[in-house]
Every structure is written in C-alpha cells, then in structure tokens.
Design an enzyme around this catalytic site. Structure first.
Site, short mmCIF file in Angstrom:
data_model
loop_
_atom_site.label_atom_id
_atom_site.label_comp_id
_atom_site.label_asym_id
_atom_site.label_seq_id
_atom_site.Cartn_x
_atom_site.Cartn_y
_atom_site.Cartn_z
N SER A 15 0.83 -1.19 0.00
CA SER A 15 0.00 0.00 0.00
C SER A 15 0.88 1.26 0.00
O SER A 15 1.65 1.45 -0.93
CB SER A 15 -0.98 -0.04 1.18
N HIS A 127 -7.34 -5.05 -2.07
CA HIS A 127 -6.19 -4.36 -1.50
C HIS A 127 -5.64 -5.10 -0.28
O HIS A 127 -4.52 -4.87 0.13
CB HIS A 127 -6.56 -2.92 -1.13
#
Length: 155
Positions: A15, A127
C-alpha cells in the site's frame, strides 16, 4: 551497524509502503532487490481511478486536475528511468484502493528499460487478503517474496 550488509539490502512495502518502495528505487541504487505489494506508481492516474480521489484532493489542496504537475512530481513513474533495482510487483486483481493499473504502469516501464522485473496478479484479491483466498494467495506471495530476495541478496 555491524550486522547490516550494505551490499545486500532489499526493500519491500504494501500500500503506502508499496508507493514508498516504488519511490525509493527511483532515488537510489542502494537496494539490490525490491518487492512492491499494492503500490502506487502514478499519482495522476491514481487520482482518477482510485476510490481515494477525495483524499488526493485534501492532500493537494483542491481538484487533482488543478495539481497535475505536483502529482506527477511526486510520482515514482516520473523518475523511472533511474531505476536499476530488480523489482517484483504483487497486486490484487480487484483492488479498488490502489488499482491494478498502478502496478502495470511501473512494471511496463521497467520492462521497457530492461530492468529485471516480474508482475504477479492475484485473481479475486483486493487491496488486502480475502479470508477465503488468503491462505493460498498469502503463501504464494510470501514464497515469491522470499525467492525474489534470495535470488538477488544471497551471495
């Protein structure tokens, strides 16, 4: 520190850590290998494709369309020609927070620059890691990460 071998350093992140990993390999050749998991490479395209467009607007003080120069200046892709670090990209196919295209952009640039790189897309993953897919995919991700670092960091 005496326990750090500066000739065998790797960098990895997921991320925002993936963004920072992308960014740092454009700024130094200190790292001999990188693994980027769900990282941003181009803040201009990210601003138009991520569900975080409002976050981008608050960070840059208004519409992304009014701040393309600033966004581009902070994008790892801007300085990709400086990269020599072999890089493994890992990304979830259905990632809406950092779209898959972010990995594709950086990977494609490195391939064109003939920097050793691989791109692994995880079908059905976003994600993070879905509980029903996570054990298998997480094992694959960790195995690939270790193999990538072994390839470039072991002497």
């Amino acid at each position: 520190n005496s326990w750090i071998d500066a000739t065998r350093l790797g960098v990895t992140g997921q991320s925002y850590g993936g963004y920072m990993s992308n960014r740092i390999i454009t700024k130094t050749t200190l790292f001999k290998a990188a693994v980027v998991d769900g990282g941003i490479s181009n803040l201009v395209s990210f601003a138009g494709t991520s569900l975080y467009s409002s976050l981008m607007e608050s960070e840059f003080g208004g519409s992304a369309y009014d701040h393309f120069a600033e966004l581009w200046n902070c994008s790892p892709l801007k300085d990709v020609k400086a990269v020599t670090t072999p890089t493994l990209f890992l990304h979830g196919e259905t990632d809406n927070e950092v779209p898959l295209s972010q990995a594709e952009e950086m990977y494609t640039a490195l391939k064109k620059l003939e920097v050793d790189s691989q791109f692994i897309q995880y079908t059905g993953e976003g994600h993070g890691w879905r509980p029903d897919l996570a054990p298998r995919n997480r094992y694959d991700l960790l195995t690939r990460t270790i193999a990538w670092f072994d390839k470039y960091l072991k002497s």
